[in-house]
Design a protein around this motif. Sequence first.
Motif, PDB file in Angstrom:
ATOM      1  N   PRO A 119       3.832  14.519   2.569  1.00  0.00           N
ATOM      2  CA  PRO A 119       3.913  14.574   1.103  1.00  0.00           C
ATOM      3  C   PRO A 119       4.521  13.312   0.490  1.00  0.00           C
ATOM      4  CG  PRO A 119       4.638  16.644   2.064  1.00  0.00           C
ATOM      5  CD  PRO A 119       4.493  15.682   3.193  1.00  0.00           C
ATOM      6  N   VAL A 120       5.467  12.715   1.205  1.00  0.00           N
ATOM      7  CA  VAL A 120       6.069  11.465   0.711  1.00  0.00           C
ATOM      8  C   VAL A 120       5.044  10.347   0.788  1.00  0.00           C
ATOM      9  CG1 VAL A 120       7.892   9.757   1.084  1.00  0.00           C
ATOM     10  CG2 VAL A 120       8.386  12.203   1.373  1.00  0.00           C
ATOM     11  N   LYS A 121       4.358  10.233   1.923  1.00  0.00           N
ATOM     12  CA  LYS A 121       3.325   9.204   2.063  1.00  0.00           C
ATOM     13  C   LYS A 121       2.261   9.344   0.986  1.00  0.00           C
ATOM     14  CE  LYS A 121       3.588   8.514   7.101  1.00  0.00           C
ATOM     15  NZ  LYS A 121       2.818   8.569   8.365  1.00  0.00           N
ATOM     16  N   ARG A 122       1.830  10.581   0.753  1.00  0.00           N
ATOM     17  CA  ARG A 122       0.757  10.787  -0.220  1.00  0.00           C
ATOM     18  C   ARG A 122       1.235  10.527  -1.647  1.00  0.00           C
ATOM     19  NH1 ARG A 122      -1.366  16.291   2.803  1.00  0.00           N
ATOM     20  NH2 ARG A 122      -2.641  15.224   4.401  1.00  0.00           N
ATOM     21  N   GLY A 123       2.469  10.912  -1.963  1.00  0.00           N
ATOM     22  CA  GLY A 123       3.005  10.624  -3.293  1.00  0.00           C
ATOM     23  C   GLY A 123       3.121   9.137  -3.547  1.00  0.00           C
ATOM     24  N   VAL A 124       3.606   8.405  -2.536  1.00  0.00           N
ATOM     25  CA  VAL A 124       3.691   6.950  -2.668  1.00  0.00           C
ATOM     26  C   VAL A 124       2.295   6.346  -2.769  1.00  0.00           C
ATOM     27  CG1 VAL A 124       4.406   4.808  -1.537  1.00  0.00           C
ATOM     28  CG2 VAL A 124       5.929   6.794  -1.497  1.00  0.00           C
ATOM     29  N   ALA A 125       1.369   6.849  -1.978  1.00  0.00           N
ATOM     30  CA  ALA A 125      -0.007   6.333  -2.024  1.00  0.00           C
ATOM     31  C   ALA A 125      -0.619   6.542  -3.399  1.00  0.00           C
ATOM     32  CB  ALA A 125      -0.856   7.018  -0.948  1.00  0.00           C
ATOM     33  N   ASP A 126      -0.381   7.703  -4.005  1.00  0.00           N
ATOM     34  CA  ASP A 126      -0.887   7.948  -5.360  1.00  0.00           C
ATOM     35  C   ASP A 126      -0.343   6.900  -6.334  1.00  0.00           C
ATOM     36  OD1 ASP A 126      -2.179  10.192  -4.405  1.00  0.00           O
ATOM     37  OD2 ASP A 126      -0.627  11.598  -5.085  1.00  0.00           O
ATOM     38  N   ALA A 127       0.951   6.616  -6.211  1.00  0.00           N
ATOM     39  CA  ALA A 127       1.563   5.626  -7.105  1.00  0.00           C
ATOM     40  C   ALA A 127       1.035   4.228  -6.830  1.00  0.00           C
ATOM     41  CB  ALA A 127       3.084   5.660  -6.942  1.00  0.00           C
ATOM     42  N   VAL A 128       0.804   3.922  -5.562  1.00  0.00           N
ATOM     43  CA  VAL A 128       0.282   2.597  -5.190  1.00  0.00           C
ATOM     44  C   VAL A 128      -1.083   2.362  -5.833  1.00  0.00           C
ATOM     45  CG1 VAL A 128      -0.721   1.323  -3.245  1.00  0.00           C
ATOM     46  CG2 VAL A 128       1.596   2.256  -3.078  1.00  0.00           C
ATOM     47  N   VAL A 129      -1.948   3.348  -5.777  1.00  0.00           N
ATOM     48  CA  VAL A 129      -3.279   3.210  -6.388  1.00  0.00           C
ATOM     49  C   VAL A 129      -3.144   2.982  -7.898  1.00  0.00           C
ATOM     50  CG1 VAL A 129      -5.445   4.415  -6.858  1.00  0.00           C
ATOM     51  CG2 VAL A 129      -4.405   4.554  -4.590  1.00  0.00           C
ATOM     52  N   ARG A 130      -2.165   3.595  -8.481  1.00  0.00           N
ATOM     53  CA  ARG A 130      -1.930   3.463  -9.930  1.00  0.00           C
ATOM     54  C   ARG A 130      -1.266   2.131 -10.289  1.00  0.00           C
ATOM     55  NH1 ARG A 130       2.679   5.250 -12.139  1.00  0.00           N
ATOM     56  NH2 ARG A 130       3.056   6.679 -10.386  1.00  0.00           N
ATOM     57  N   LEU A 131      -0.441   1.580  -9.397  1.00  0.00           N
ATOM     58  CA  LEU A 131       0.425   0.444  -9.757  1.00  0.00           C
ATOM     59  C   LEU A 131       0.008  -0.904  -9.159  1.00  0.00           C
ATOM     60  CD1 LEU A 131       3.877   2.220  -9.282  1.00  0.00           C
ATOM     61  CD2 LEU A 131       2.807   1.635 -11.459  1.00  0.00           C
ATOM     62  N   TYR A 132      -0.650  -0.895  -8.007  1.00  0.00           N
ATOM     63  CA  TYR A 132      -0.940  -2.155  -7.328  1.00  0.00           C
ATOM     64  C   TYR A 132      -2.216  -2.785  -7.875  1.00  0.00           C
ATOM     65  CZ  TYR A 132       2.537  -1.597  -3.546  1.00  0.00           C
ATOM     66  OH  TYR A 132       3.694  -1.485  -2.817  1.00  0.00           O
ATOM     67  N   ASP A 133      -2.050  -3.922  -8.533  1.00  0.00           N
ATOM     68  CA  ASP A 133      -3.193  -4.712  -8.980  1.00  0.00           C
ATOM     69  C   ASP A 133      -2.840  -6.186  -8.815  1.00  0.00           C
ATOM     70  OD1 ASP A 133      -1.434  -5.290 -11.064  1.00  0.00           O
ATOM     71  OD2 ASP A 133      -2.511  -4.095 -12.551  1.00  0.00           O
ATOM     72  N   GLU A 134      -3.704  -7.052  -9.314  1.00  0.00           N
ATOM     73  CA  GLU A 134      -3.455  -8.493  -9.157  1.00  0.00           C
ATOM     74  C   GLU A 134      -2.120  -8.925  -9.733  1.00  0.00           C
ATOM     75  OE1 GLU A 134      -6.551 -11.679  -9.664  1.00  0.00           O
ATOM     76  OE2 GLU A 134      -7.443 -10.034 -10.814  1.00  0.00           O
ATOM     77  N   ARG A 135      -1.856  -8.489 -10.958  1.00  0.00           N
ATOM     78  CA  ARG A 135      -0.626  -8.908 -11.627  1.00  0.00           C
ATOM     79  C   ARG A 135       0.599  -8.420 -10.848  1.00  0.00           C
ATOM     80  NH1 ARG A 135       0.350 -11.002 -16.569  1.00  0.00           N
ATOM     81  NH2 ARG A 135      -1.883 -10.792 -17.046  1.00  0.00           N
ATOM     82  N   ALA A 136       0.523  -7.186 -10.366  1.00  0.00           N
ATOM     83  CA  ALA A 136       1.642  -6.656  -9.590  1.00  0.00           C
ATOM     84  C   ALA A 136       1.848  -7.463  -8.313  1.00  0.00           C
ATOM     85  CB  ALA A 136       1.386  -5.192  -9.253  1.00  0.00           C
ATOM     86  N   LEU A 137       0.741  -7.807  -7.658  1.00  0.00           N
ATOM     87  CA  LEU A 137       0.836  -8.587  -6.427  1.00  0.00           C
ATOM     88  C   LEU A 137       1.473  -9.950  -6.697  1.00  0.00           C
ATOM     89  CD1 LEU A 137       0.063  -8.580  -3.392  1.00  0.00           C
ATOM     90  CD2 LEU A 137      -2.105  -9.641  -4.044  1.00  0.00           C
ATOM     91  N   ALA A 138       1.082 -10.581  -7.787  1.00  0.00           N
ATOM     92  CA  ALA A 138       1.638 -11.885  -8.137  1.00  0.00           C
ATOM     93  C   ALA A 138       3.109 -11.796  -8.536  1.00  0.00           C
ATOM     94  CB  ALA A 138       0.832 -12.498  -9.285  1.00  0.00           C
ATOM     95  N   THR A 139       3.501 -10.660  -9.109  1.00  0.00           N
ATOM     96  CA  THR A 139       4.848 -10.526  -9.657  1.00  0.00           C
ATOM     97  C   THR A 139       5.856 -10.014  -8.644  1.00  0.00           C
ATOM     98  OG1 THR A 139       3.891 -10.048 -11.837  1.00  0.00           O
ATOM     99  CG2 THR A 139       6.199  -9.456 -11.512  1.00  0.00           C
ATOM    100  N   TYR A 140       5.489  -9.022  -7.852  1.00  0.00           N
ATOM    101  CA  TYR A 140       6.479  -8.303  -7.046  1.00  0.00           C
ATOM    102  C   TYR A 140       6.373  -8.505  -5.539  1.00  0.00           C
ATOM    103  CZ  TYR A 140       7.404  -5.744 -11.368  1.00  0.00           C
ATOM    104  OH  TYR A 140       7.726  -5.411 -12.659  1.00  0.00           O
ATOM    105  N   ASP A 141       5.258  -9.010  -5.035  1.00  0.00           N
ATOM    106  CA  ASP A 141       5.096  -9.113  -3.577  1.00  0.00           C
ATOM    107  C   ASP A 141       5.679 -10.427  -3.071  1.00  0.00           C
ATOM    108  OD1 ASP A 141       4.215  -8.219  -1.027  1.00  0.00           O
ATOM    109  OD2 ASP A 141       2.500  -9.581  -1.176  1.00  0.00           O
ATOM    110  N   SER A 142       6.989 -10.513  -3.064  1.00  0.00           N
ATOM    111  CA  SER A 142       7.660 -11.738  -2.653  1.00  0.00           C
ATOM    112  C   SER A 142       8.291 -11.557  -1.279  1.00  0.00           C
ATOM    113  CB  SER A 142       8.753 -12.108  -3.661  1.00  0.00           C
ATOM    114  OG  SER A 142       9.796 -11.153  -3.619  1.00  0.00           O
ATOM    115  N   PRO A 143       8.561 -12.648  -0.579  1.00  0.00           N
ATOM    116  CA  PRO A 143       9.198 -12.534   0.748  1.00  0.00           C
ATOM    117  C   PRO A 143      10.565 -11.849   0.690  1.00  0.00           C
ATOM    118  CG  PRO A 143       8.242 -14.709   0.451  1.00  0.00           C
ATOM    119  CD  PRO A 143       8.153 -14.024  -0.879  1.00  0.00           C
ATOM    120  N   GLY A 144      11.195 -11.849  -0.480  1.00  0.00           N
ATOM    121  CA  GLY A 144      12.507 -11.231  -0.598  1.00  0.00           C
ATOM    122  C   GLY A 144      12.478  -9.735  -0.844  1.00  0.00           C
TER     123      GLY A 144
END
Length: 461
Positions: A119-144
């Motif tokens: 249920p945790v994996k699926r809840g996070v996956a639902d949010a990922v589909v809603r939140l992960y896009d190009e802008r998010a990748l450019a903004t938040y996917d940092s090595p830190g």
Amino acid sequence: MRAGTTTSLDTARKEVFLLVARALADVEARIPTDRFADLVERLATADDPWLTRLLPWMARHASLDRLRLAATAELVHARLEAGQKGTRRIIDRALRRADEPGELLHYWLTQFGRAVPKPVKRGVADAVVRLYDERALATYDSPGAVLRFADVLALTHPVTHDAVQADVFRHAVARRRGTVRGIPESLVLLRARRSMYWVPAERRALLLERPDAADRLSRAAMPWPTVERWLLGRMTGPAWAAVLPAMPYRDRLAHLADFERDGLPEESARQVVRELAEPSSVIRAGVSPLEIFAALRAVPDSRWTRALRAAVELSAVNVPALPGRTLVLVDRTDLMAGPAECAPLTRAEAAAVFGAALAARGASVDLVEFGTAQRRVPAGPIRETVDRFGPVGGRADAAAVVRRWLDDHDRIVVLTHPDAAAQAAQAVTVPGHEHVITEPSCGWFAAIPHVEMARTANWPF
């Protein structure tokens, strides 16, 4: 249950909310502790409805995000242990920004081990589909980041909603593995950003003098911190003008001195001046008199001064209107001559502004300064009240000051130095409504009424 089994429900609710209220002002209090986790676990088991009302309220305050995600994880863990359903939806609804799936999973892995329930994996996956896009990748996917986008994808296996998002996911994985060979044609924003980085360093500042500079930065999702790094730390007037449309009010306020130093063009400066004194902008940004006074000190007698003076009084609406009788004691002793955290103000200046703001808004406030002398400070408009304080100097016994001036008040706020805080606190006789503040900040304006709510169980939700 890890601990805290003997804590009564009423005490647990009060303590959790007190920890949350203090986190509005104290950066260190925003890190979830074992005590916080224990109390939330207790409430998740025994008073789920209260906790599920608390979490959306916390979401209104960005400073509480880390505690909110920890509380969400504890709530879900307790529900799963009890065999309850609906946890997938709780997780999905709790994740509001693209860095939060990784933050929540990191907390889960740290607290509960690497076996993440479905249920945790699926809840996070639902949010990922809603939140992960190009802008998010450019903004938040940092090595830190505590977990990279690719790590979250590997743990949760979300199903993409279209071909473009599939390209985003594949590119995130390639970035994590260091196997990027190119950027897919569908990822227009990331390709635009790459083209900006292809510009030789010595030509980048000139690029920002072009009329379409702001539009190019927008297409590449490059806010001012990214542009500053792209320019290798050498911002210019045209560079500030190009990033200005995307700068929040608070950022503009904090960088007025940089605008002056780097020569922000006059047309852009006029735009800033208009927004600084625009009532709706001040209210929407939630800025406090402390922040505006800091800006005034940073750029004295400048083209911003008139607008900032107007903004000081406008920002009073963002200060709590404390009910009842309030005593505010402002330390003006030698101890307060040093710099405050809200630079470039001194401790004495920050305390005076904070006290003047409370006096301007409160129902009945006795404002008192102590140092070389002890006296009441007549309250009025914030700037005028601050000017009425005497010079910094002398010494005083904080406990004696409290005992002298406290007279059947409903609350007391003491603005003093850390070395005098314990002494002042010991003399306070207003249980539940005492506030000894050693580092005034805009967060304390929000914290004071909420600390009192915690102690009286008068919840804001």
